[in-house]
Design a protein around this motif. Sequence first.
Motif, PDB file in Angstrom:
ATOM      1  N   ALA A   1     -10.716 -11.124   2.430  1.00  0.00           N
ATOM      2  CA  ALA A   1     -10.517 -10.318   1.535  1.00  0.00           C
ATOM      3  C   ALA A   1      -9.973  -9.710   1.312  1.00  0.00           C
ATOM      4  O   ALA A   1      -9.358  -9.085   0.273  1.00  0.00           O
ATOM      5  N   ALA A   2      -9.379  -8.556   2.250  1.00  0.00           N
ATOM      6  CA  ALA A   2      -8.708  -7.453   2.244  1.00  0.00           C
ATOM      7  C   ALA A   2      -7.159  -7.720   1.877  1.00  0.00           C
ATOM      8  O   ALA A   2      -7.052  -7.441   1.274  1.00  0.00           O
ATOM      9  N   SER A   3      -7.023  -8.823   2.046  1.00  0.00           N
ATOM     10  CA  SER A   3      -5.477  -9.134   1.984  1.00  0.00           C
ATOM     11  C   SER A   3      -5.574  -9.582   0.417  1.00  0.00           C
ATOM     12  O   SER A   3      -4.620  -9.438  -0.910  1.00  0.00           O
ATOM     13  N   VAL A   4      -6.692 -10.148  -0.101  1.00  0.00           N
ATOM     14  CA  VAL A   4      -6.479 -10.336  -1.330  1.00  0.00           C
ATOM     15  C   VAL A   4      -6.636  -8.916  -2.241  1.00  0.00           C
ATOM     16  O   VAL A   4      -6.052  -8.850  -3.722  1.00  0.00           O
ATOM     17  N   ALA A   5      -7.177  -8.017  -1.910  1.00  0.00           N
ATOM     18  CA  ALA A   5      -6.912  -6.780  -2.047  1.00  0.00           C
ATOM     19  C   ALA A   5      -5.570  -6.402  -2.348  1.00  0.00           C
ATOM     20  O   ALA A   5      -5.393  -5.537  -3.246  1.00  0.00           O
ATOM     21  N   VAL A   6      -5.332  -6.579  -1.346  1.00  0.00           N
ATOM     22  CA  VAL A   6      -3.882  -5.722  -1.430  1.00  0.00           C
ATOM     23  C   VAL A   6      -2.810  -6.652  -1.978  1.00  0.00           C
ATOM     24  O   VAL A   6      -2.452  -5.732  -2.970  1.00  0.00           O
ATOM     25  N   THR A   7      -3.056  -7.723  -2.130  1.00  0.00           N
ATOM     26  CA  THR A   7      -2.040  -8.426  -3.322  1.00  0.00           C
ATOM     27  C   THR A   7      -2.500  -8.286  -4.494  1.00  0.00           C
ATOM     28  O   THR A   7      -1.560  -7.755  -5.461  1.00  0.00           O
ATOM     29  N   VAL A   8      -3.519  -8.174  -4.727  1.00  0.00           N
ATOM     30  CA  VAL A   8      -3.597  -8.047  -6.400  1.00  0.00           C
ATOM     31  C   VAL A   8      -3.667  -6.132  -7.257  1.00  0.00           C
ATOM     32  O   VAL A   8      -2.889  -6.284  -7.930  1.00  0.00           O
ATOM     33  N   LEU A   9      -3.832  -5.824  -5.863  1.00  0.00           N
ATOM     34  CA  LEU A   9      -3.145  -4.131  -6.103  1.00  0.00           C
ATOM     35  C   LEU A   9      -2.426  -3.800  -6.172  1.00  0.00           C
ATOM     36  O   LEU A   9      -1.597  -3.223  -7.180  1.00  0.00           O
ATOM     37  N   VAL A  10      -1.275  -3.991  -5.776  1.00  0.00           N
ATOM     38  CA  VAL A  10       0.224  -4.344  -5.839  1.00  0.00           C
ATOM     39  C   VAL A  10       0.810  -4.744  -6.621  1.00  0.00           C
ATOM     40  O   VAL A  10       1.346  -4.148  -7.541  1.00  0.00           O
ATOM     41  N   LYS A  11       0.706  -6.160  -7.704  1.00  0.00           N
ATOM     42  CA  LYS A  11       0.644  -6.678  -8.691  1.00  0.00           C
ATOM     43  C   LYS A  11      -0.538  -6.055 -10.001  1.00  0.00           C
ATOM     44  O   LYS A  11       0.868  -5.176 -10.988  1.00  0.00           O
ATOM     45  N   ILE A  12      -1.033  -5.201  -9.788  1.00  0.00           N
ATOM     46  CA  ILE A  12      -1.221  -4.414 -11.239  1.00  0.00           C
ATOM     47  C   ILE A  12      -0.524  -3.269 -11.032  1.00  0.00           C
ATOM     48  O   ILE A  12      -0.348  -2.387 -12.290  1.00  0.00           O
TER      49      ILE A  12
ATOM     50  N   LEU B   1       6.257 -11.008   0.327  1.00  0.00           N
ATOM     51  CA  LEU B   1       5.505 -10.813   1.445  1.00  0.00           C
ATOM     52  C   LEU B   1       4.094 -10.133   1.234  1.00  0.00           C
ATOM     53  O   LEU B   1       3.145 -10.979   0.740  1.00  0.00           O
ATOM     54  N   LEU B   2       4.079  -9.009   0.060  1.00  0.00           N
ATOM     55  CA  LEU B   2       3.295  -7.712  -0.052  1.00  0.00           C
ATOM     56  C   LEU B   2       2.357  -8.715  -1.367  1.00  0.00           C
ATOM     57  O   LEU B   2       1.423  -8.766  -1.507  1.00  0.00           O
ATOM     58  N   THR B   3       2.971  -8.970  -2.284  1.00  0.00           N
ATOM     59  CA  THR B   3       2.492 -10.105  -3.990  1.00  0.00           C
ATOM     60  C   THR B   3       1.860 -11.907  -3.501  1.00  0.00           C
ATOM     61  O   THR B   3       1.053 -12.572  -3.769  1.00  0.00           O
ATOM     62  N   ALA B   4       2.132 -12.084  -2.077  1.00  0.00           N
ATOM     63  CA  ALA B   4       1.632 -13.583  -1.932  1.00  0.00           C
ATOM     64  C   ALA B   4       1.491 -12.903   0.043  1.00  0.00           C
ATOM     65  O   ALA B   4       0.900 -14.445   0.473  1.00  0.00           O
ATOM     66  N   LEU B   5       0.821 -11.901   0.382  1.00  0.00           N
ATOM     67  CA  LEU B   5       0.287 -12.023   1.735  1.00  0.00           C
ATOM     68  C   LEU B   5      -0.912 -12.992   1.647  1.00  0.00           C
ATOM     69  O   LEU B   5      -0.926 -12.874   2.712  1.00  0.00           O
ATOM     70  N   ASP B   6      -2.397 -12.585   0.366  1.00  0.00           N
ATOM     71  CA  ASP B   6      -3.091 -13.414   1.028  1.00  0.00           C
ATOM     72  C   ASP B   6      -2.992 -14.974   1.075  1.00  0.00           C
ATOM     73  O   ASP B   6      -3.534 -15.539   1.136  1.00  0.00           O
ATOM     74  N   ASN B   7      -2.456 -15.335   0.674  1.00  0.00           N
ATOM     75  CA  ASN B   7      -2.192 -16.447   0.860  1.00  0.00           C
ATOM     76  C   ASN B   7      -1.405 -17.199   2.215  1.00  0.00           C
ATOM     77  O   ASN B   7      -2.007 -17.834   3.002  1.00  0.00           O
ATOM     78  N   PHE B   8      -0.602 -16.166   2.932  1.00  0.00           N
ATOM     79  CA  PHE B   8      -0.558 -16.242   4.257  1.00  0.00           C
ATOM     80  C   PHE B   8      -1.651 -15.810   5.552  1.00  0.00           C
ATOM     81  O   PHE B   8      -1.949 -16.642   6.414  1.00  0.00           O
ATOM     82  N   VAL B   9      -2.632 -14.745   4.404  1.00  0.00           N
ATOM     83  CA  VAL B   9      -3.648 -14.356   5.539  1.00  0.00           C
ATOM     84  C   VAL B   9      -5.234 -15.421   5.139  1.00  0.00           C
ATOM     85  O   VAL B   9      -5.380 -15.747   6.103  1.00  0.00           O
ATOM     86  N   ALA B  10      -4.594 -16.176   4.390  1.00  0.00           N
ATOM     87  CA  ALA B  10      -6.307 -17.173   3.833  1.00  0.00           C
ATOM     88  C   ALA B  10      -6.110 -18.024   5.003  1.00  0.00           C
ATOM     89  O   ALA B  10      -6.936 -18.637   5.596  1.00  0.00           O
ATOM     90  N   GLY B  11      -4.684 -18.728   5.150  1.00  0.00           N
ATOM     91  CA  GLY B  11      -4.455 -19.790   6.341  1.00  0.00           C
ATOM     92  C   GLY B  11      -4.723 -19.411   7.544  1.00  0.00           C
ATOM     93  O   GLY B  11      -5.070 -19.995   7.914  1.00  0.00           O
TER      94      GLY B  11
END
Length: 367
Positions: A176-187, A213-223
């Motif tokens: 969840a934290a990685s999704v938040a980081v990824t989305v906020l960086v994109k915003i 990396l930061l804008t795809a971080l949740d891809n890796f962390v989800a795995g």
Amino acid sequence: METLTARSAPAVARNENVDLFRAVSLLMIVAYHAWVLTGSQPTGIGVLDQTILYWGEIGVTAFFLLSGYGIFHSLSRRPVNSLADYRDFLWRRFQRIAPQYYLSLVVVLFLSGGIFFSREGMGSILSHLFFVHNFVPAWHGSINGALWTMGVTVQFYLVAPLLYRPVRRAPLCSMAASVAVTVLVKIFLFPRIAASAGPDASATLLFIYGRQLLTALDNFVAGMAVARCVEIRAPRRKGAALCGFAAGIAALWGLCRWASRSGLHAPTRSGYLWHSLVALCLAGTLLAIHAWQGTSRLPALRRSLLELSRREYAIYIWHLLVIRNLADHSTWVQALCSGRLRLVGIVLVAAVSIAFGIAAHTITEKR
């Protein structure tokens, strides 16, 4: 540094269903590139025409997810507790990816007619050698368009041991934290890129910087989170696995429909959220596939997909180069893919690229 060895869970046995997931993801990427580079003509199959445009995006997200999944299990088996462990971890990853990667660079440079051996071209060469080519648009796909993902993946390897500990303690919270980081960086990033670039350049730049990396971080962390959930408790309920798989596929279909209406590489809600939601859907699908215990009714197909999975890296490295050369220089491929048999042409071009990758794997990999 705290020692994790005693607290590490027993190694999880290799799950062939995950290898099937990998093979299907590979086929989606190869089919997408074969379709695009032969003209992106409609196939005449409604469902296929509505989804193939997004197969490349889904397949790459799945590869990032699988990288996180595999690295988590690797770190569970051999925890990084010191600088020496960290160097050993990176060296093992380098040994795995370097031969095929550098061979593809050498071949392209050898056949390029010297266009990269200039002041501008040396930037492409050096950035690819050190896996930083994904940062700069001019270098991003300059030697081999498929290799941009390798820069992002190697950068993930650098930080994976740091991510391992929080994911191990709280996988769902970490995801969840990685999704938040990824989305906020994109915003934060996307509107600024769109404002500074012209309409034509904006989508390209948002694609490039939306898959760092930061804008795809949740891809890796989800795995990694899926790997940890499997390590804690591998579910074995066939009915639940089937429902989870069906829900994941249905959600991916819905996301493809959303992307077709709203677009992907833009400062919009779909641009901010789409890849993160795809990663979550794929994580759920991967978890369901891992739990599946049913027997295959198509054993020959299963064996073929498992063989492709074993050679996935080489096929991925080479497929785009082969497809591009066939599409650009073969008149019979051009004629076939522009006629009524264009679907046959796409399949044939994809098959040739896969065969080339299998041959490359045979040549370079240790037996």
